[in-house]
Design a protein around this motif. Structure first.
Motif, PDB file in Angstrom:
ATOM      1  N   HIS A 318       0.950  -1.035  -0.089  1.00  0.00           N
ATOM      2  CA  HIS A 318      -0.021   0.272   0.016  1.00  0.00           C
ATOM      3  C   HIS A 318       0.916   1.401   0.030  1.00  0.00           C
ATOM      4  O   HIS A 318       1.843   1.322   0.889  1.00  0.00           O
ATOM      5  N   LEU A 319       0.602   2.384  -0.901  1.00  0.00           N
ATOM      6  CA  LEU A 319       1.230   3.513  -0.959  1.00  0.00           C
ATOM      7  C   LEU A 319       0.283   4.627  -0.394  1.00  0.00           C
ATOM      8  O   LEU A 319      -0.755   4.860  -0.738  1.00  0.00           O
ATOM      9  N   GLU A 320       0.774   5.201   0.637  1.00  0.00           N
ATOM     10  CA  GLU A 320      -0.250   6.499   1.272  1.00  0.00           C
ATOM     11  C   GLU A 320      -0.403   7.370   0.165  1.00  0.00           C
ATOM     12  O   GLU A 320       0.620   8.005  -0.399  1.00  0.00           O
ATOM     13  N   ARG A 321      -1.571   7.637   0.210  1.00  0.00           N
ATOM     14  CA  ARG A 321      -2.012   8.671  -0.665  1.00  0.00           C
ATOM     15  C   ARG A 321      -1.819   8.213  -2.270  1.00  0.00           C
ATOM     16  O   ARG A 321      -2.116   8.890  -3.277  1.00  0.00           O
ATOM     17  N   GLY A 322      -1.715   7.019  -2.519  1.00  0.00           N
ATOM     18  CA  GLY A 322      -1.473   6.393  -3.845  1.00  0.00           C
ATOM     19  C   GLY A 322      -2.260   5.044  -3.937  1.00  0.00           C
ATOM     20  O   GLY A 322      -2.854   4.864  -3.287  1.00  0.00           O
ATOM     21  N   LYS A 323      -1.675   4.215  -4.847  1.00  0.00           N
ATOM     22  CA  LYS A 323      -2.573   3.114  -5.184  1.00  0.00           C
ATOM     23  C   LYS A 323      -1.746   1.818  -4.470  1.00  0.00           C
ATOM     24  O   LYS A 323      -0.823   1.861  -3.734  1.00  0.00           O
ATOM     25  N   ASP A 324      -2.467   0.765  -4.505  1.00  0.00           N
ATOM     26  CA  ASP A 324      -1.969  -0.509  -4.125  1.00  0.00           C
ATOM     27  C   ASP A 324      -1.291  -1.319  -5.124  1.00  0.00           C
ATOM     28  O   ASP A 324      -1.749  -1.359  -6.109  1.00  0.00           O
ATOM     29  N   TYR A 325      -0.328  -1.962  -4.753  1.00  0.00           N
ATOM     30  CA  TYR A 325       0.414  -2.985  -5.714  1.00  0.00           C
ATOM     31  C   TYR A 325       0.388  -4.223  -5.132  1.00  0.00           C
ATOM     32  O   TYR A 325       0.482  -4.789  -4.194  1.00  0.00           O
ATOM     33  N   PHE A 326       0.060  -5.384  -6.095  1.00  0.00           N
ATOM     34  CA  PHE A 326       0.095  -6.646  -5.659  1.00  0.00           C
ATOM     35  C   PHE A 326       1.102  -7.586  -6.102  1.00  0.00           C
ATOM     36  O   PHE A 326       1.523  -7.407  -7.438  1.00  0.00           O
ATOM     37  N   ILE A 327       1.882  -8.380  -5.279  1.00  0.00           N
ATOM     38  CA  ILE A 327       2.874  -8.857  -5.494  1.00  0.00           C
ATOM     39  C   ILE A 327       2.666 -10.398  -5.199  1.00  0.00           C
ATOM     40  O   ILE A 327       2.133 -11.014  -4.151  1.00  0.00           O
ATOM     41  N   SER A 328       2.888 -11.303  -6.288  1.00  0.00           N
ATOM     42  CA  SER A 328       2.831 -12.960  -6.163  1.00  0.00           C
ATOM     43  C   SER A 328       3.845 -13.634  -5.392  1.00  0.00           C
ATOM     44  O   SER A 328       4.872 -12.969  -6.111  1.00  0.00           O
ATOM     45  N   VAL A 329       3.553 -14.486  -4.530  1.00  0.00           N
ATOM     46  CA  VAL A 329       4.622 -15.025  -3.988  1.00  0.00           C
ATOM     47  C   VAL A 329       4.182 -16.531  -3.955  1.00  0.00           C
ATOM     48  O   VAL A 329       3.134 -17.119  -3.445  1.00  0.00           O
ATOM     49  N   THR A 330       5.109 -17.332  -4.882  1.00  0.00           N
ATOM     50  CA  THR A 330       4.521 -19.015  -5.104  1.00  0.00           C
ATOM     51  C   THR A 330       5.860 -19.772  -4.781  1.00  0.00           C
ATOM     52  O   THR A 330       7.082 -19.199  -4.627  1.00  0.00           O
ATOM     53  N   GLY A 331       5.777 -20.952  -4.717  1.00  0.00           N
ATOM     54  CA  GLY A 331       6.873 -21.728  -4.505  1.00  0.00           C
ATOM     55  C   GLY A 331       6.624 -23.296  -4.517  1.00  0.00           C
ATOM     56  O   GLY A 331       5.435 -23.532  -4.050  1.00  0.00           O
ATOM     57  N   ASN A 332       7.652 -24.280  -4.319  1.00  0.00           N
ATOM     58  CA  ASN A 332       7.227 -25.637  -3.941  1.00  0.00           C
ATOM     59  C   ASN A 332       7.856 -26.097  -2.811  1.00  0.00           C
ATOM     60  O   ASN A 332       8.914 -25.803  -2.703  1.00  0.00           O
ATOM     61  N   TYR A 333       7.092 -26.730  -2.161  1.00  0.00           N
ATOM     62  CA  TYR A 333       7.529 -27.014  -0.755  1.00  0.00           C
ATOM     63  C   TYR A 333       7.873 -28.529  -0.616  1.00  0.00           C
ATOM     64  O   TYR A 333       7.212 -29.440  -1.075  1.00  0.00           O
ATOM     65  N   LEU A 334       9.189 -29.070  -0.070  1.00  0.00           N
ATOM     66  CA  LEU A 334       9.531 -30.449  -0.274  1.00  0.00           C
ATOM     67  C   LEU A 334       8.952 -30.893   1.349  1.00  0.00           C
ATOM     68  O   LEU A 334       9.672 -30.684   1.934  1.00  0.00           O
ATOM     69  N   PRO A 335       8.021 -31.886   1.217  1.00  0.00           N
ATOM     70  CA  PRO A 335       7.635 -32.227   2.518  1.00  0.00           C
ATOM     71  C   PRO A 335       8.730 -32.865   3.281  1.00  0.00           C
ATOM     72  O   PRO A 335       9.490 -33.703   2.657  1.00  0.00           O
ATOM     73  N   SER A 336       8.373 -32.986   4.410  1.00  0.00           N
ATOM     74  CA  SER A 336       9.708 -33.577   5.516  1.00  0.00           C
ATOM     75  C   SER A 336       8.978 -34.172   6.653  1.00  0.00           C
ATOM     76  O   SER A 336       7.928 -33.911   6.949  1.00  0.00           O
ATOM     77  N   CYS A 337       9.894 -35.175   7.184  1.00  0.00           N
ATOM     78  CA  CYS A 337       9.300 -35.983   8.420  1.00  0.00           C
ATOM     79  C   CYS A 337       9.560 -34.976   9.584  1.00  0.00           C
ATOM     80  O   CYS A 337       8.569 -35.134  10.226  1.00  0.00           O
ATOM     81  N   TYR A 338      10.125 -33.738   9.367  1.00  0.00           N
ATOM     82  CA  TYR A 338      10.009 -32.794  10.439  1.00  0.00           C
ATOM     83  C   TYR A 338       8.828 -31.911  10.213  1.00  0.00           C
ATOM     84  O   TYR A 338       8.261 -31.627   9.499  1.00  0.00           O
ATOM     85  N   GLY A 339       7.977 -32.142  11.345  1.00  0.00           N
ATOM     86  CA  GLY A 339       6.360 -31.468  11.128  1.00  0.00           C
ATOM     87  C   GLY A 339       5.350 -32.542  10.731  1.00  0.00           C
ATOM     88  O   GLY A 339       4.339 -31.991  10.579  1.00  0.00           O
ATOM     89  N   THR A 340       5.769 -33.662  10.523  1.00  0.00           N
ATOM     90  CA  THR A 340       4.726 -34.812  10.271  1.00  0.00           C
ATOM     91  C   THR A 340       4.567 -35.833  11.393  1.00  0.00           C
ATOM     92  O   THR A 340       5.409 -35.788  12.213  1.00  0.00           O
ATOM     93  N   SER A 341       3.311 -36.082  11.644  1.00  0.00           N
ATOM     94  CA  SER A 341       2.790 -36.748  12.888  1.00  0.00           C
ATOM     95  C   SER A 341       3.444 -38.141  13.111  1.00  0.00           C
ATOM     96  O   SER A 341       3.815 -38.626  12.091  1.00  0.00           O
ATOM     97  N   ILE A 342       3.574 -38.611  14.003  1.00  0.00           N
ATOM     98  CA  ILE A 342       3.883 -40.038  14.385  1.00  0.00           C
ATOM     99  C   ILE A 342       3.196 -41.028  13.605  1.00  0.00           C
ATOM    100  O   ILE A 342       3.543 -42.000  13.068  1.00  0.00           O
ATOM    101  N   TYR A 343       1.665 -40.981  13.625  1.00  0.00           N
ATOM    102  CA  TYR A 343       0.866 -41.672  13.034  1.00  0.00           C
ATOM    103  C   TYR A 343       1.084 -41.778  11.702  1.00  0.00           C
ATOM    104  O   TYR A 343       1.393 -42.938  11.068  1.00  0.00           O
ATOM    105  N   SER A 344       1.467 -40.677  10.725  1.00  0.00           N
ATOM    106  CA  SER A 344       1.664 -40.745   9.404  1.00  0.00           C
ATOM    107  C   SER A 344       3.027 -41.479   9.163  1.00  0.00           C
ATOM    108  O   SER A 344       2.960 -42.172   8.358  1.00  0.00           O
ATOM    109  N   LEU A 345       3.882 -40.978   9.864  1.00  0.00           N
ATOM    110  CA  LEU A 345       5.289 -41.694   9.724  1.00  0.00           C
ATOM    111  C   LEU A 345       5.344 -43.089   9.876  1.00  0.00           C
ATOM    112  O   LEU A 345       5.964 -43.873   9.117  1.00  0.00           O
ATOM    113  N   CYS A 346       4.660 -43.553  10.813  1.00  0.00           N
ATOM    114  CA  CYS A 346       4.467 -45.128  11.031  1.00  0.00           C
ATOM    115  C   CYS A 346       3.780 -45.562   9.843  1.00  0.00           C
ATOM    116  O   CYS A 346       3.852 -46.935   9.473  1.00  0.00           O
ATOM    117  N   HIS A 347       2.943 -44.997   8.982  1.00  0.00           N
ATOM    118  CA  HIS A 347       1.977 -45.613   8.001  1.00  0.00           C
ATOM    119  C   HIS A 347       3.065 -45.333   6.403  1.00  0.00           C
ATOM    120  O   HIS A 347       2.436 -45.635   5.657  1.00  0.00           O
TER     121      HIS A 347
END
Length: 539
Positions: A318-347
């Motif tokens: 946002h630009l004060e007294r001006g217009k708004d600019y839109f910025i796109s952020v994308t990407g690909n995430y590589l799934p990890s065992c870190y942050g994955t549940s014990i139940y899921s990992l055991c399966h």
């Protein structure tokens, strides 16, 4: 900030710092005690970098990001930096000291070499050293270390500075002080500071405001953006990525910009994305560089691992007294065992890298209570957990200070990639890095080893070993298997306490907070009860 241990247990190394503003100069004073031993100069380098990145000061304005050490005009860094003399034996060092050839001796100083190679303390200065090394002496005397270790003298105690208009008047040691095995050092610095003429500032400011008001109806603020689309490739757990966005004020007036929340959202971005700075002022014709940073941690990893969330966001500039600019952020995430549940990992019999995202989502949405509905027998424990524990069992049962000394960030990245991509013959990195990788794995579990719903039962039964065992017997099968497996491993470590210097109290302090996490903020009494609970399984 503590160093010399993992972040889960207090250590005897680290740093403290204060900051203050004198007129219009921001000054920071850091006192640090870095890692010991001649061969550990890389650990000292890592300690310095960790202190610079993790020691932060909250600002009075809660909307402003915290200040790091390097954001100050003047930095004074003092303390026992513990850098030693390399490539000389003790007799050669003492001979140079007797000759007072400190210039030659200083050329073998580890800190000087690391600064010359721009590894640490980049931009810092230190005065000429014309006094003998300050370490190590027999306490109460001026005699060099006569103990069995007979340590090589070194300039462990240092004073460095960074900033403009700083002049050192003197730099000296104090040999008359004999209360320690170190000799203290002191320095007198004359520091020039910035001082704003308040009357001239007010007059200039009012004049600027008048000019802006005059131009307000004539000119509309405008920006030119270097890019409007950003793509982050192969984002990984706890691996920082950054891209730069340049803003050019191509209008006829100064402008203020700010990233603002989208409708029905409380923050300007997803929690894994930050913009630094997130707001600011650009003069006419001026520019500013913004870092768009992506970092996935324990709180954001679970939903990204299973595909509930993606690396995808729209930033509104946002630009004060001006217009708004839109910025796109994308990407690909590589799934990890870190942050994955014990139940899921055991399966998962295959590495998580090879699992279809649809399967990961189905596992994440399946309750352990419905395990009977699955056709394939799950693993007793996650294979990734087994790999780390097995590595430590085979290589580290006699490792001194295991789980108390942190590993290297680069080695953790290699260990994480090995766990996520397959099963190598052995994990890379030091024993300390594998140990910290195990703690990070447990800390990142969305549901701890002892699920949140059992937390109060554990506290209520902490004084009775029988009641504690009864609670564990009621856990979901995969969680119970993991708990018993880890407890058995830790008991094996305790059998080698004479060499690894671990005891029940140390392990209970470290692991109780990993295995038995509170669903809300934990007070001291609860923390004590969790340790008491876990101690029953270590004896």
């Amino acid at each position: 900030m503590r160093q010399g241990s993992s972040r889960y247990l207090d250590g005897n190394k680290g740093a403290v710092a204060i900051r203050f503003r004198f007129h219009n100069s921001d000054i920071c004073v850091v006192n640090s005690h870095l890692a010991a031993h001649v061969e550990e100069y890389e650990r000292r380098n890592q300690d310095f970098k960790d202190i610079c990145s993790r020691l932060q000061f909250r600002q009075l304005d809660p909307t402003q990001p915290p200040l790091t050490i390097m954001k100050h005009n003047v930095i004074l860094w003092i303390g026992d930096l513990n850098y030693r003399i390399s490539d000389l034996d003790v007799d050669s060092v003492k001979d140079l000291i007797i000759k007072k050839d400190f210039e030659t001796l200083h050329s073998y100083d580890q800190l000087k070499r690391q600064i010359d190679e721009k590894v640490v303390f980049v931009g810092f200065k230190e005065g000429d050293i014309d006094f003998q090394p300050t370490y190590k002496y027999d306490t109460g005397s001026d005699k060099w270390d006569t103990s069995e270790k007979c340590r090589i003298p070194a300039w462990c105690d240092r004073i460095l500075w960074k900033g403009k208009n700083i002049q050192q008047e003197h730099y000296q040691s104090h040999m008359a002080v004999r209360s320690s095995d170190h000799k203290p050092v002191s320095s007198m610095l004359v520091i020039g500071i910035k001082r704003v003429n308040s009357e001239a500032y007010k007059k200039t400011f009012e004049e600027i405001v008048r000019n802006i008001d005059k131009m307000e109806n004539e000119c509309i603020p405008s920006l030119s953006l270097s890019k409007r689309e950003f793509n982050f490739k192969d984002v990984k757990f706890m691996q920082h990525q950054a891209e730069t966005l340049s803003l050019l004020n191509d209008g006829q007036v100064p402008c203020q910009f700010e990233f603002i929340p989208k409708p029905n959202e409380s923050t300007y971005s997803k929690p894994w994305l930050t913009a630094n700075p997130c707001k600011g002022f650009i003069p006419e014709g001026g520019s500013v560089v913004i870092e768009l940073e992506v970092f996935v941690n324990r709180s954001t990893a679970p939903d990204l691992n299973c595909g509930k969330q993606e690396i995808e966001d729209i930033l509104v500039l946002h630009l004060e007294r001006g217009k708004d600019y839109f910025i796109s952020v994308t990407g690909n995430y590589l799934p990890s065992c870190y942050g994955t549940s014990i139940y899921s990992l055991c399966h998962m019999r295959e590495p998580i890298k090879d699992m279809p995202i649809k399967t990961l989502l189905e596992l994440a949405e399946t309750s352990p209570d419905n395990d009977a509905e699955t056709t394939e027998k799950p693993l007793d424990i996650p294979k990734e957990l087994w790999m780390m524990v097995d590595h430590l069992f085979r290589n580290a049962v006699n490792q001194e200070d295991l789980f108390q000394q942190p590993g290297l960030r680069s080695e953790f990245a290699e260990i994480r990639d090995c766990l996520d991509s397959g099963m190598p013959d052995s994990l890379p990195g030091s024993n300390h890095s594998v140990a910290e990788a195990l703690l990070l794995f447990l800390d990142a579990l969305p549901e701890p080893v002892i699920p949140f719903c059992f937390y109060q039962q554990c506290l209520d039964s902490c004084s009775s070993a029988g009641q504690c065992e009864k609670v564990i017997s009621t856990l979901p099968q995969c969680h119970k298997n993991v708990f018993n497996y880890l407890a058995a491993f830790l008991r094996e470590l305790l059998k080698n306490s004479a060499s690894n210097r671990l005891d029940v109290s140390i392990l209970a302090t470290i692991f109780s907070s990993m295995l038995l996490r509170s669903p809300k903020k934990q007070d001291f009494a609860e923390k004590t009860k969790t340790q008491e609970f876990f101690q029953h399984f270590l004896t």
